[in-house]
Design a protein around this motif. Structure first.
Motif, PDB file in Angstrom:
ATOM      1  N   ALA A  92       0.812  -1.218   0.000  1.00  0.00           N
ATOM      2  CA  ALA A  92       0.000   0.000   0.000  1.00  0.00           C
ATOM      3  C   ALA A  92       0.843   1.265   0.000  1.00  0.00           C
ATOM      4  O   ALA A  92       0.296   2.365  -0.094  1.00  0.00           O
ATOM      5  CB  ALA A  92      -0.932   0.002   1.211  1.00  0.00           C
ATOM      6  N   ALA A  93       2.150   1.130   0.109  1.00  0.00           N
ATOM      7  CA  ALA A  93       3.030   2.300   0.101  1.00  0.00           C
ATOM      8  C   ALA A  93       3.413   2.736  -1.304  1.00  0.00           C
ATOM      9  O   ALA A  93       4.106   3.745  -1.463  1.00  0.00           O
ATOM     10  CB  ALA A  93       4.298   2.009   0.908  1.00  0.00           C
ATOM     11  N   PRO A 117      -0.971  -4.418   3.439  1.00  0.00           N
ATOM     12  CA  PRO A 117      -0.998  -3.206   4.270  1.00  0.00           C
ATOM     13  C   PRO A 117       0.401  -2.815   4.728  1.00  0.00           C
ATOM     14  O   PRO A 117       1.350  -3.613   4.634  1.00  0.00           O
ATOM     15  CB  PRO A 117      -1.865  -3.627   5.467  1.00  0.00           C
ATOM     16  N   VAL A 118       0.514  -1.595   5.225  1.00  0.00           N
ATOM     17  CA  VAL A 118       1.772  -1.128   5.812  1.00  0.00           C
ATOM     18  C   VAL A 118       1.481  -0.629   7.226  1.00  0.00           C
ATOM     19  O   VAL A 118       0.324  -0.402   7.599  1.00  0.00           O
ATOM     20  CB  VAL A 118       2.418  -0.005   4.970  1.00  0.00           C
ATOM     21  N   ASN A 125       5.256  -5.268   6.722  1.00  0.00           N
ATOM     22  CA  ASN A 125       5.721  -6.234   7.718  1.00  0.00           C
ATOM     23  C   ASN A 125       6.314  -7.439   6.998  1.00  0.00           C
ATOM     24  O   ASN A 125       5.626  -8.090   6.201  1.00  0.00           O
ATOM     25  CB  ASN A 125       4.548  -6.669   8.597  1.00  0.00           C
ATOM     26  N   PRO A 126       7.597  -7.769   7.243  1.00  0.00           N
ATOM     27  CA  PRO A 126       8.228  -8.887   6.535  1.00  0.00           C
ATOM     28  C   PRO A 126       7.506 -10.218   6.724  1.00  0.00           C
ATOM     29  O   PRO A 126       7.463 -11.037   5.798  1.00  0.00           O
ATOM     30  CB  PRO A 126       9.640  -8.929   7.129  1.00  0.00           C
ATOM     31  N   GLU A 127       6.931 -10.450   7.902  1.00  0.00           N
ATOM     32  CA  GLU A 127       6.213 -11.700   8.135  1.00  0.00           C
ATOM     33  C   GLU A 127       4.941 -11.765   7.285  1.00  0.00           C
ATOM     34  O   GLU A 127       4.616 -12.821   6.710  1.00  0.00           O
ATOM     35  CB  GLU A 127       5.872 -11.843   9.620  1.00  0.00           C
ATOM     36  N   GLU A 128       4.237 -10.650   7.185  1.00  0.00           N
ATOM     37  CA  GLU A 128       3.049 -10.609   6.337  1.00  0.00           C
ATOM     38  C   GLU A 128       3.440 -10.745   4.872  1.00  0.00           C
ATOM     39  O   GLU A 128       2.715 -11.379   4.077  1.00  0.00           O
ATOM     40  CB  GLU A 128       2.282  -9.312   6.570  1.00  0.00           C
ATOM     41  N   TRP A 129       4.549 -10.152   4.514  1.00  0.00           N
ATOM     42  CA  TRP A 129       5.062 -10.269   3.140  1.00  0.00           C
ATOM     43  C   TRP A 129       5.380 -11.731   2.822  1.00  0.00           C
ATOM     44  O   TRP A 129       4.996 -12.238   1.761  1.00  0.00           O
ATOM     45  CB  TRP A 129       6.293  -9.401   2.999  1.00  0.00           C
ATOM     46  N   ASN A 154      12.293   0.238   3.542  1.00  0.00           N
ATOM     47  CA  ASN A 154      12.067  -1.196   3.705  1.00  0.00           C
ATOM     48  C   ASN A 154      13.378  -1.969   3.608  1.00  0.00           C
ATOM     49  O   ASN A 154      14.343  -1.500   2.989  1.00  0.00           O
ATOM     50  CB  ASN A 154      11.108  -1.710   2.625  1.00  0.00           C
ATOM     51  N   ASP A 155      13.402  -3.133   4.205  1.00  0.00           N
ATOM     52  CA  ASP A 155      14.554  -4.029   4.097  1.00  0.00           C
ATOM     53  C   ASP A 155      14.461  -4.734   2.747  1.00  0.00           C
ATOM     54  O   ASP A 155      13.879  -5.820   2.629  1.00  0.00           O
ATOM     55  CB  ASP A 155      14.557  -5.029   5.254  1.00  0.00           C
TER      56      ASP A 155
END
Length: 376
Positions: A92-93, A117-118, A125-129, A154-155
């Motif tokens: 969403a970013a 979402p962000v 969120n890396p886990e959500e990704w 972001n990482d």
């Protein structure tokens, strides 16, 4: 006093001698390396090598030069050989230069687009990704490196690795990061990196490009003249001309090369710029602004709102009464504001550069204090 704090839109001032170089190419006899009737230095090749050094890319021909990051993102997204039932995972970013091509692909090619979402800083969120890329098995995963609304970084290495493990082609939008944050596609295993030259690379408008990893096969979006291999019915397979149809913007490319060479000898003082950014953010909060607080790593971008002021009115007063050049609204990233709590109007955005002075920051804080205390 005029203060320019709109560097996330386009940087100013540019690196020294950029304007003079562009003017010399416009006023001088044209030349373009590799085409008959022209002679002179290979300015595009020089620019490519400078960008390859910055990106730590081994083969400079993998860097396609073009008009801007939007141009590059469209080459990437429309050039993919889309499979039936393909999916994309994104966030969403994202800027409209990502969202609108994805909307087009969803509407016209049936691509399933999954937007994650962000958080309240603008990061995914890396886990959500990871959950999403495993679940949807996207053909392409595209995400912004740094938010143009909040500055949150972001990482990219982690998100790229997770997407690659799920079998996706990875596309990184480095419009807001290249020149101010390390961008290392071959180190991180990122397949495609879109960037612009007129923001933190300190070059002129009309410049940008796309890094394409050797293993990625894209179809050309624009086709036409290349000046070489003109007997072919289709675009040559040779990189980078496969994706560089038409006469290039040599004056602007020369300007970008000038900026890149200047930056090599004038390494950005990241800690000093970070200190200025933090001082401005703290000062805004002290003045009563509702600031989107972002933890490092971040770029020098600060978004905020003011009580009893619409963002449009505040921006107009800052520009007309104080000559502070900033940005207001959605910043071409409409979806992020739902998660920031700033929808539907958006934010006031101040974005610094290495040329922003302490006096500039003092003046901005003075102006915001005037608005919050209604002494305008």
């Amino acid at each position: 006093m005029q203060v320019y704090v709109n560097n996330a839109a386009t940087s100013w001032p540019k690196a020294p001698q950029v304007g003079e170089m562009v003017a010399s190419y416009v006023s001088g006899v044209p030349h373009h390396a590799g085409r008959s009737g022209f002679s002179g230095p290979d300015i595009a090749g020089e620019c490519r090598k400078l960008l390859a050094n910055l990106l730590q890319v081994k083969d400079a021909t993998r860097i396609v030069l073009g008009a801007n990051a939007t141009y590059a993102l469209n080459i990437a997204l429309h050039g993919i050989h889309w499979q039936p039932g393909a999916a994309v995972v994104t966030t969403a970013a994202e800027h409209n230069s990502v969202l609108r091509p994805l909307h087009y692909l969803a509407k016209n090619k049936g691509i399933a687009v999954h937007i994650l979402p962000v958080d309240k800083q603008g990061r995914v969120n890396p886990e959500e990704w990871e959950t999403a890329v495993v679940k949807y098995k996207p053909q392409v995963a595209v995400f912004t490196h740094a938010s143009n609304v909040t500055g949150a970084v972001n990482d990219a290495a982690l998100l790229g690795r997770l997407a690659k493990q799920a079998g996706a082609v990875t596309l990184l939008d480095a419009s807001q990061s290249l020149g101010i944050v390390p961008v290392l596609p071959e180190v991180w295993g990122i397949d495609l990196v879109a960037f612009t030259g007129h923001k933190y690379l300190l070059g002129p408008s009309g410049t940008g490009g796309l890094y394409i990893a050797p293993e990625v096969d894209l179809e050309p979006v624009w086709v036409g003249g290349t000046g070489v291999q003109s007997d072919l019915d289709e675009m040559p397979v040779t990189m980078p001309i496969r994706f560089e149809a038409g006469t290039p913007n040599d004056p602007a490319i020369a300007g970008l090369s000038t900026a890149l060479k200047w930056s090599v000898g004038h390494v950005l003082n990241v800690s000093a710029l970070q200190s200025k950014t933090e001082r401005l953010a703290t000062g805004l909060m002290t003045a009563g602004a509702d600031v989107i607080n972002v933890e490092p790593p971040r770029t020098p971008v600060i978004s905020f709102t003011l009580k009893d002021w619409t963002v449009e009115d505040a921006g107009e007063v800052l520009q007309k009464s104080f000559e502070i050049i900033c940005r207001t609204g959605l910043h071409c990233a409409p979806l992020i504001h739902t998660y920031l709590g700033t929808a539907p109007a958006g934010t006031i955005r101040l974005s610094l550069s290495q040329f922003t002075t302490e006096e500039d920051i003092d003046y901005c804080l003075k102006a915001i204090n005037a608005l919050t205390h209604e002494t305008v």
